[in-house]
Scaffold this motif. Sequence first.
Motif, PDB file in Angstrom:
ATOM      1  N   ASN A  71       0.825  -1.216   0.000  1.00 44.81           N
ATOM      2  CA  ASN A  71       0.000   0.000   0.000  1.00 44.81           C
ATOM      3  C   ASN A  71       0.856   1.262   0.000  1.00 44.81           C
ATOM      4  N   CYS A  72       2.065   1.184  -0.507  1.00 45.13           N
ATOM      5  CA  CYS A  72       2.967   2.339  -0.510  1.00 45.13           C
ATOM      6  C   CYS A  72       2.441   3.410  -1.469  1.00 45.13           C
ATOM      7  N   PRO A  73       2.361   4.681  -1.021  1.00 43.78           N
ATOM      8  CA  PRO A  73       1.963   5.754  -1.941  1.00 43.78           C
ATOM      9  C   PRO A  73       2.876   5.772  -3.165  1.00 43.78           C
ATOM     10  N   SER A  74       2.304   6.008  -4.316  1.00 43.91           N
ATOM     11  CA  SER A  74       3.066   5.915  -5.562  1.00 43.91           C
ATOM     12  C   SER A  74       4.279   6.836  -5.576  1.00 43.91           C
ATOM     13  N   GLU A  75       4.166   8.005  -4.942  1.00 41.79           N
ATOM     14  CA  GLU A  75       5.285   8.945  -4.935  1.00 41.79           C
ATOM     15  C   GLU A  75       6.432   8.498  -4.029  1.00 41.79           C
ATOM     16  N   LEU A  76       6.176   7.514  -3.152  1.00 40.77           N
ATOM     17  CA  LEU A  76       7.225   7.003  -2.257  1.00 40.77           C
ATOM     18  C   LEU A  76       7.752   5.641  -2.691  1.00 40.77           C
ATOM     19  N   ALA A  77       7.107   5.019  -3.667  1.00 43.47           N
ATOM     20  CA  ALA A  77       7.440   3.649  -4.037  1.00 43.47           C
ATOM     21  C   ALA A  77       8.778   3.555  -4.765  1.00 43.47           C
ATOM     22  N   VAL A  78       9.544   2.514  -4.428  1.00 42.23           N
ATOM     23  CA  VAL A  78      10.775   2.155  -5.143  1.00 42.23           C
ATOM     24  C   VAL A  78      10.491   0.857  -5.879  1.00 42.23           C
ATOM     25  N   LYS A  79      10.705   0.843  -7.196  1.00 40.92           N
ATOM     26  CA  LYS A  79      10.318  -0.300  -8.006  1.00 40.92           C
ATOM     27  C   LYS A  79      11.515  -0.918  -8.724  1.00 40.92           C
ATOM     28  N   SER A  80      11.370  -2.195  -8.997  1.00 34.60           N
ATOM     29  CA  SER A  80      12.322  -2.919  -9.838  1.00 34.60           C
ATOM     30  C   SER A  80      11.529  -3.847 -10.731  1.00 34.60           C
ATOM     31  N   ASP A  81      11.688  -3.700 -12.040  1.00 32.91           N
ATOM     32  CA  ASP A  81      10.933  -4.486 -13.018  1.00 32.91           C
ATOM     33  C   ASP A  81       9.425  -4.377 -12.780  1.00 32.91           C
ATOM     34  N   GLY A  82       8.986  -3.175 -12.402  1.00 34.36           N
ATOM     35  CA  GLY A  82       7.566  -2.921 -12.207  1.00 34.36           C
ATOM     36  C   GLY A  82       7.013  -3.350 -10.866  1.00 34.36           C
ATOM     37  N   LYS A  83       7.843  -3.968 -10.014  1.00 35.91           N
ATOM     38  CA  LYS A  83       7.412  -4.446  -8.705  1.00 35.91           C
ATOM     39  C   LYS A  83       7.915  -3.502  -7.618  1.00 35.91           C
ATOM     40  N   VAL A  84       7.048  -3.175  -6.638  1.00 35.42           N
ATOM     41  CA  VAL A  84       7.463  -2.330  -5.515  1.00 35.42           C
ATOM     42  C   VAL A  84       8.325  -3.157  -4.569  1.00 35.42           C
ATOM     43  N   ILE A  85       9.588  -2.763  -4.418  1.00 36.14           N
ATOM     44  CA  ILE A  85      10.507  -3.509  -3.565  1.00 36.14           C
ATOM     45  C   ILE A  85      10.789  -2.789  -2.252  1.00 36.14           C
ATOM     46  N   ALA A  86      10.371  -1.518  -2.127  1.00 39.74           N
ATOM     47  CA  ALA A  86      10.597  -0.757  -0.900  1.00 39.74           C
ATOM     48  C   ALA A  86       9.726   0.489  -0.942  1.00 39.74           C
TER      49      ALA A  86
END
Length: 289
Positions: free
Chosen positions: A158-173
């Motif tokens: 449920n991470c806000p999109s502006e805070l999300a860290v992604k890799s290959d389209g997946k939120v990893i942090a």
Amino acid sequence: MAFHVSLLLKVLLVLAIAATEVASQETRKFTIENNCNETVWPGITNSESFNGSIFALKPGQSAVYTASAPWSGRIWGRTGCDFDKNGSGKCQTGGCGTSLNCTGPGTPPVSIAEFTLGGLDYYDVSLVNGFNLPIVIKTLNAKGNCSNAGCDRDLRTNCPSELAVKSDGKVIACNSACDKFNTDEYCCRGAFGTADTCQPSNYSRAFKSVCPDAYSYAKDDKTSLKTCASPDFVVSFCSSRNGTVCSYHDSTLKCNGSADLRASFNGWWFLVIILPVIVSSHHFLGFIM
């Protein structure tokens, strides 16, 4: 009579000081366990005080380390790591440079278990530098009823999109607002540097609503910092705050909530052991004369 009362008070004072010194020099056992469905590489700062080397924990695996008080440091999980046979590599989250054994803190965003060991141990789980894994601290063999700390929910979902860290389209942090926007208000700096002026933000409130027993921003002490007298600790990745945890200590399986004879200073045995040591001390003799 007054002299004897005064002498007794002095003896009790020295006993209390001795008890604190004994407690502060005790060794704590840290069981680090991985209940995630992915491999976790534990990171430990000030690890020179720990007995044991760091390695990968596959799902379901655990490892036991020891540390002697006084000690202050952090434990966290690294994910998506790739190390060669010489222990050199990098991680997707929580990395501490290119070394398997960390000498510095993990790179945000990272969920952190923090400890300060002494006569009374202080511990907490901090999301001030963001979130990469659920992490919980539980106690074993504690002197008293000690609270669990941590975040057992996955904030990545449920991470806000502006805070999300992604890799290959997946939120990893999930970043903290401070690390993402770097403002005094979010980071509790400058005019916002006190507990009165630094208030929760909408981002930290979202973290706190999901993880009430973890730091959500820098001044979130009242509901996040825990204390306990000389426990052993279990640091769990991806486990419940309220579940029973067990660990092997001295070839014996012990679980949180179980009694431990060494957990109490009540009784005459304490005087029998400590008092002769104090009486033989030159400083003590000088104190009561």
